[in-house]
Design an enzyme around this catalytic site. Structure first.
Site, PDB file in Angstrom:
ATOM      1  N   ASP A 308       0.812  -1.217   0.000  1.00 12.53           N
ATOM      2  CA  ASP A 308       0.000   0.000   0.000  1.00 12.53           C
ATOM      3  C   ASP A 308       0.848   1.271   0.000  1.00 12.53           C
ATOM      4  OD1 ASP A 308      -2.155  -1.634  -0.108  1.00 12.53           O
ATOM      5  OD2 ASP A 308      -3.053  -1.030   1.782  1.00 12.53           O
ATOM      6  N   TYR A 392      -9.182  -0.719   2.390  1.00 10.32           N
ATOM      7  CA  TYR A 392      -8.740  -0.509   3.770  1.00 10.32           C
ATOM      8  C   TYR A 392      -8.468   0.955   4.072  1.00 10.32           C
ATOM      9  CZ  TYR A 392      -8.021  -5.105   5.950  1.00 10.32           C
ATOM     10  OH  TYR A 392      -8.207  -6.309   6.562  1.00 10.32           O
TER      11      TYR A 392
HETATM   12  N1  ABN Z   1      -5.824  -2.323  -0.148  1.00 12.96           N
HETATM   13  C1  ABN Z   1      -5.193  -2.778  -1.332  1.00 12.96           C
HETATM   14  C2  ABN Z   1      -6.044  -2.670  -2.554  1.00 12.96           C
HETATM   15  C3  ABN Z   1      -5.684  -1.787  -3.519  1.00 12.96           C
HETATM   16  C4  ABN Z   1      -6.441  -1.664  -4.650  1.00 12.96           C
HETATM   17  C5  ABN Z   1      -7.563  -2.434  -4.808  1.00 12.96           C
HETATM   18  C6  ABN Z   1      -7.931  -3.314  -3.822  1.00 12.96           C
HETATM   19  C7  ABN Z   1      -7.164  -3.441  -2.702  1.00 12.96           C
HETATM   20 CU    CU Z   2      -6.749  -7.302   7.381  1.00 10.65          CU
END
Ligand code: ABN
Ligand code: CU
Length: 659
Positions: A308, A392
């Site tokens: 991320d 998230y």
């Molecule tokens: N949290 C990671 C993520 C990024 C892009 C799309 C779905 C999940």
């Molecule tokens: Cu988790």
């Protein structure tokens, strides 16, 4: 320094680039390199000057001002790293990346939208979702999650391309929570530069799409519970901290706030005023990445391993807290200058939040013999930001305490990745509803702490406790020993936590002694220590190698900035910490970076859905032989404590701005 360019508006070498500087940097590169209309700017940020320049800086002195600009030409796929000297308005370096070796530039915000359009328009994908019962009208509402591609070997047709995977979720209306309706067994592989789906993976099972709505917006939630009485936090006399540009002082602490697109919040030059002395502790502190490997063998999930930070950008995706803040009290916000993919500068309003919090008891004693009763309340300074990386949401909260403790708390919330249950099959994850589960996964954060405890030369020691065998010196079997080793070289210092021996680490300055004869230090209090569960030979393990150890120590080198390496997007693995420590440099009494991996192994459960309550993970750094005594003995007590006053009466509103 010649030709002070008018764009330079900073007051200190570490100030983040201003709006004018960002605009100037992009224009200088655009003009000098005659960039075409399909060129994009995945990164534009301050190229931090050398540590020696920063430490030597005094207000009024000249200092260098450079911008790092990453350029992606979507027409050719070429990616260039450039440095712009803002003082002379010139590109001073320009280098093409071999992205098959270095990895791809991070995913840009415009690519989130692009991926939706490309997938929704693809005829084969449309046919595949229709086989699952959707209509042409439904397709406009389908959510496509823009997933980083990852790396699974050098497949010829993927080589050299800028790729992404699109995973779909049904939504009856566009405002529905798509994660309640995963479309299983269907993954589109997208070439972002060619703007087309190049592969469609379909397991052919046409798993029924879960249709029960699980929305969390206020109207959908219905009437809230009642009975909550107001709880006001007010500071009628104002705040205790002072802010000068990006510099903050509070209760003997002094530091500078920084912000980068990849890491988000950065703390620079963190020091403590101890009597007459200003004592440095950390030169630079940040979270350099957060990797989430999933545990699944399923078509929709086996490849999921998001970085991320390095693939998306924790700072780039920071929330603007304009719409309502996450903190209570007298808040001081920092607006952060930022840039969009086109190289246009904009202000991330209220991206960083700072305030004071009451934190209960700091110290206390009741002397039952004399009736002396003393207690002091603790207060902490909170500097934080929140970001949203698709499903998230992550909060990063740095805390400074009056007893010299430094803490980082990451708050994990938002929505889990979901999967549709295949009737009659057992899945590798936790059921969150009758027809949905969340694939199990791990979150690994990589904190980078460039330490400077009382000076630039530090060492790291490890202590384990061992019960002493009964015998001479331990007649009653109660004695235990603390065994301490000093790390000599980088490869000695790739370490895992050990609950059985109570292992801990300290960063000390071996060149200084305190009044008790000990070296001043800070102890790393590691709190959540999952280990990487993917197999050592797996791609995940290679790509998130930083997560295989809890502690790493490297000799400071300005180019070694991220636990997961410079460009994790489509990187084959091996970069970052495992590569840095291969040099096995001496780390005793040197300029050191302490890296700490912490995180959470997440087995999903119904309580995580539809939006999961915050999971807290992090670490503390606690003074250890650093102070001559409890540094908070001088806090005012009793009526003078200036601490919270509780009352049953009505107060003024929360969440007002501090001046
Ligand atoms: N949290 C990671 C993520 C990024 C892009 C799309 C779905 C999940
Ligand atoms: Cu988790």
């Amino acid at each position: 320094m010649k030709n002070d360019h008018s764009a330079v508006l900073s007051a200190h070498p570490l100030d983040p680039l201003s709006i004018a500087e960002i605009e100037a940097a992009c224009k200088i590169v655009r003009d000098a390199k005659a960039l075409g209309p399909r060129c994009r700017f995945p990164y534009v940020y301050l190229d931090e000057p050398s540590k020696s320049e920063v430490l030597a800086f005094k207000p009024g002195m000249p200092y260098s001002r450079k911008a790092f600009v990453l350029v992606l030409d979507k027409a050719t796929g070429a990616t260039y790293e450039s440095l712009v000297d803002l003082r002379v308005a010139e590109v001073v370096s320009w280098r093409a990346l071999d992205t098959e070796v270095t990895g791809q530039a991070p995913i840009m915000v415009e690519e989130f939208d692009l991926c939706v359009k490309i997938v929704q328009e693809d005829p084969e994908w449309r046919a595949a979702v229709k086989r699952r019962g959707l209509t042409d009208e439904d397709i406009a509402n389908v959510q496509i999650d823009p997933w980083s591609f990852g790396y699974f070997g050098d497949e010829e047709r993927y080589r050299g391309r800028r790729l992404m995977r699109g995973v779909a979720f049904y939504r009856d209306v566009i405002t529905d929570n798509g994660y309640a309706h995963p479309i299983e067994g269907l993954v589109a592989i997208i070439d972002l530069n060619e703007e087309k789906v190049i592969d469609l993976l379909d397991d052919g099972r046409n798993v029924p799409i879960p249709k029960t709505k699980r929305n969390y917006d206020t109207p959908s939630l219905g009437a809230p519970r009642d009975g909550l009485k107001p709880l006001h936090i007010t500071q009628p006399e104002g705040v205790t901290f002072s802010v000068d540009g990006w510099r903050v002082s509070w209760q003997n602490w002094d530091f500078r706030v920084g912000f980068t697109p990849r890491e988000g919040l950065v703390l620079h030059n963190l020091s403590y005023h101890d009597g007459e002395e200003v004592r440095p502790i950390i030169y630079r502190a940040s979270v350099t990445d957060m990797g989430v490997p999933y545990s699944s063998d399923e078509l929709n999930h086996f490849w999921k391993c998001a970085f991320d930070g390095g693939e998306y950008g924790l700072g780039r995706l920071a929330n603007s807290l304009e719409l309502g803040c996450d903190c209570l009290g007298a808040i001081r916000y920092f607006d952060v200058p930022a840039v969009n993919d086109l190289g246009e500068a904009f202000v991330m309003k209220n991206a960083i939040c700072m305030h004071e919090e009451d934190y209960g008891t700091l110290w206390k004693h009741y002397e039952f013999r004399t009736g002396v009763f003393e207690m002091r309340r603790s207060r902490r300074l909170v500097i934080s930001f929140f970001c949203t990386v698709a499903n998230y949401d992550y909060g990063f909260f740095w805390y400074l305490y009056q007893d010299g403790t430094i803490q980082l708390e990451a708050k994990l919330t938002g929505i889990i990745q979901t999967a549709a249950l295949v009737p009659g099959e057992v899945q590798n994850g936790g059921k969150v509803a009758a027809d949905i589960y969340g694939p199990s996964h791990q979150h690994f954060f990589s904190a980078r702490l460039h330490m400077m405890v009382d000076g630039e030369q530090n060492s790291v020691v490890e202590t384990d406790f061992h019960p002493r065998p009964v015998g001479e010196g331990n007649r009653y079997g109660n004695v235990f020993d603390a065994v301490t080793t000093t790390f000599k070289n980088e490869l000695d210092a790739c370490r895992e936590a050990n609950g059985q021996t109570g292992r801990f680490w300290k960063i000390i300055n071996p060149n200084v002694r305190n009044a008790a004869g000990n070296h001043p230090g800070y102890k790393l209090v590691a709190e959540q220590n999952p280990v990487m569960l993917a197999q050592p030979g797996s791609y995940f393990h290679q790509r998130a190698g930083f997560a295989s150890k809890h502690v790493w120590v490297t000799r400071y080198s300005p180019g070694e900035r991220y636990g997961s390496g410079e460009y994790p997007n489509q990187h084959k693995g091996g970069d970052g910490l495992p590569a840095y420590v291969k040099q096995n440099r001496s780390i005793e009494n040197q300029d050191l970076v302490l890296w700490h991996t912490f995180g959470h192994t997440h087995i999903c459960k119904p309580e995580d859905f539809p939006v999961m309550p915050v999971e807290y993970v992090g670490f503390k750094l606690k003074p250890n032989n650093f102070f001559a005594a409890n540094p908070a003995m001088d806090l005012p007590g009793g009526k003078d404590s200036k601490s919270v006053s509780a009352s049953g009466g009505s107060g003024s509103s929360c969440c007002h701005s501090a001046k």
